[in-house]
Scaffold this active site. Structure first.
Site, PDB file in Angstrom:
ATOM      1  N   ASN A 148      -2.393   8.016   5.837  1.00  0.00           N
ATOM      2  CA  ASN A 148      -1.077   7.371   5.821  1.00  0.00           C
ATOM      3  C   ASN A 148      -0.597   6.934   7.196  1.00  0.00           C
ATOM      4  OD1 ASN A 148      -0.529   7.392   3.068  1.00  0.00           O
ATOM      5  ND2 ASN A 148       0.277   9.476   3.112  1.00  0.00           N
TER       6      ASN A 148
ATOM      7  N   HIS B 276       0.194   4.605  -2.174  1.00  0.00           N
ATOM      8  CA  HIS B 276       0.026   5.926  -1.576  1.00  0.00           C
ATOM      9  C   HIS B 276       1.108   6.898  -2.036  1.00  0.00           C
ATOM     10  CE1 HIS B 276      -2.974   5.055   1.874  1.00  0.00           C
ATOM     11  NE2 HIS B 276      -3.146   4.204   0.884  1.00  0.00           N
ATOM     12  N   ASP B 277       2.259   6.380  -2.395  1.00  0.00           N
ATOM     13  CA  ASP B 277       3.300   7.237  -2.950  1.00  0.00           C
ATOM     14  C   ASP B 277       2.908   7.709  -4.341  1.00  0.00           C
ATOM     15  OD1 ASP B 277       5.880   8.512  -3.076  1.00  0.00           O
ATOM     16  OD2 ASP B 277       6.548   6.886  -4.365  1.00  0.00           O
TER      17      ASP B 277
ATOM     18  N   ASP C  29      -9.947  -9.447   3.800  1.00  0.00           N
ATOM     19  CA  ASP C  29     -10.354 -10.678   3.113  1.00  0.00           C
ATOM     20  C   ASP C  29     -10.311 -11.802   4.146  1.00  0.00           C
ATOM     21  OD1 ASP C  29     -10.873 -12.770   1.423  1.00  0.00           O
ATOM     22  OD2 ASP C  29      -9.097 -12.536   0.180  1.00  0.00           O
TER      23      ASP C  29
ATOM     24  N   SER D 197       8.062  10.377  -2.129  1.00  0.00           N
ATOM     25  CA  SER D 197       7.761  11.474  -1.197  1.00  0.00           C
ATOM     26  C   SER D 197       7.008  11.010   0.042  1.00  0.00           C
ATOM     27  CB  SER D 197       6.973  12.580  -1.903  1.00  0.00           C
ATOM     28  OG  SER D 197       5.805  12.071  -2.517  1.00  0.00           O
TER      29      SER D 197
ATOM     30  N   HIS E 163      -6.649  -5.591  -2.004  1.00  0.00           N
ATOM     31  CA  HIS E 163      -7.330  -5.713  -0.711  1.00  0.00           C
ATOM     32  C   HIS E 163      -7.515  -7.165  -0.300  1.00  0.00           C
ATOM     33  CE1 HIS E 163      -9.277  -1.424  -0.890  1.00  0.00           C
ATOM     34  NE2 HIS E 163      -7.982  -1.406  -0.674  1.00  0.00           N
ATOM     35  N   THR E 164      -6.993  -8.090  -1.093  1.00  0.00           N
ATOM     36  CA  THR E 164      -7.036  -9.490  -0.703  1.00  0.00           C
ATOM     37  C   THR E 164      -6.112  -9.760   0.484  1.00  0.00           C
ATOM     38  OG1 THR E 164      -6.858 -11.760  -1.524  1.00  0.00           O
ATOM     39  CG2 THR E 164      -5.173 -10.240  -2.264  1.00  0.00           C
TER      40      THR E 164
ATOM     41  N   ARG F 271       0.827  -1.217   0.000  1.00  0.00           N
ATOM     42  CA  ARG F 271       0.000   0.000   0.000  1.00  0.00           C
ATOM     43  C   ARG F 271       0.859   1.263   0.000  1.00  0.00           C
ATOM     44  NH1 ARG F 271      -3.461   2.380   4.165  1.00  0.00           N
ATOM     45  NH2 ARG F 271      -2.619   0.885   5.628  1.00  0.00           N
TER      46      ARG F 271
END
Length: 327
Positions: free
Chosen positions: A96, A69-70, A245, A79, A194-195, A65
């Site tokens: 974050n 998110h980067d 999951d 960053s 998201h598994t 993740r």
């Protein structure tokens, strides 16, 4: 009149220069970028990651993740790793604050600096680590394009503005991906991440207790699943965690699509995949054994696509010796 023509000519030249610069950046990535400057780079990353995930498989999800998110804030420039002396960096934004594993990235960077000082960027480390943690938990492998350079700016407000919310609807999700040059297929495939992993109750509690502000539940969520979630997340609960999951949160597979097809996607953003014909078709297809085989291949392709978002290459950015250098 001549001055107007001069200004117009300058403007057109500027647009052309920016176009060429963006094109150069887009073409600056390639598989094996470090073949000559640090041929052991990928082996060093893998050697560091494999024992970490073997000991703590729950770190795979937040490290994967972290790359997401980067890339969704300022592009894939590392960053998200920067610290701020005033706590105003991307990592300080609420979305974050659930990220974990920054010390693992530091460990990888230390090993690479020992092998090839000042060569491998933190942005590339995030991309390589994302691949290796997925592979380490029985997921797919793919060839990672490298050649990114690190950004110098990390701003909490940009993270808040650009990270897609777990409460987002399908229109917002598709628009967010489209803005980054990513397709609806990339959206539904990357949602399959998201598994693995867990979530805190506050990320989906409104679906259980106050969906429209009237103390109701989300009608798109399976009632039996709601009952189970309410046991784990009583009203006002923040600290408890739930597997995204259930039953296979530490193994990378396609069970996520089965959950979503049964209206048991944990987040509203998961449920929203059933509100679009293209994303729904992918969910339904991959909820069956007939379609499951292509998910691993698709995931690798979409990860490569995401890894190209607004990258810094060539002489842009820098190669940080410390990924968490204070901003």
């Amino acid at each position: 009149m001549s001055s107007l023509k001069l200004c117009l000519s300058f403007f057109l030249q500027l647009i052309f220069t920016l176009f060429v610069f963006d094109l150069a950046n887009a073409q600056g990535l390639k598989v094996g970028f470090y073949e000559e400057t640090c041929p052991q780079a990928e082996a060093v990353v893998k050697k560091t990651i494999v024992p970490v995930i073997a000991e703590a498989p729950s770190l795979a999800a937040p490290l994967l993740r972290m790359h997401f998110h980067d890339c969704f804030v300022r592009g894939c420039d590392g960053s998200v790793l920067l610290n701020s002396s005033t706590h105003q960096a991307e990592k300080d934004a609420i979305p974050n604050q659930s990220l974990r594993g920054f010390e693992v990235i530091d460990r990888v960077k230390t090993a690479l600096e020992k092998a090839c000082p000042g060569v491998v960027s933190c942005a590339d480390i995030l991309a390589l680590v994302a691949r290796d943690v997925v592979t380490a938990i029985k997921g797919p492998s793919w060839q990672v394009e490298t050649g990114r350079r690190d950004g110098r700016v990390s701003n909490i407000s940009e993270a808040l503005a650009n990270l897609l919310s777990p409460f987002a609807n399908i229109t917002q999700l598709k628009a967010g991906f489209q803005q980054r040059g990513l397709s609806a297929k990339d959206l539904v495939v990357l949602s399959g991440g998201h598994t693995i992993g867990i979530s805190h109750c506050f990320s989906f509690a409104p679906r259980l207790y106050n969906f429209t502000g009237k103390g109701d539940t989300d009608p798109s969520l399976d009632p039996n699943y709601i009952a189970r979630l309410k046991v784990k997340c009583p009203p006002g609960a923040v600290a408890p965690i739930v597997e995204m999951d259930p039953g296979s949160a530490k193994i990378f597979d396609d069970d996520y699509y089965t959950m979503v097809s049964k209206r048991r996607g944990l987040f509203h953003s998961d449920a929203s995949l059933l509100d679009d014909s293209e994303t729904k078709a992918y969910v339904i297809n991959h909820a069956s054994t007939l379609g499951s085989a292509s998910f691993f291949e698709d995931f690798g392709v979409s990860m490569v696509n995401m890894g190209r978002v607004a990258v810094l290459t060539g002489k842009a950015g820098e190669i940080r010796k410390q990924c968490a250098l204070v901003n």
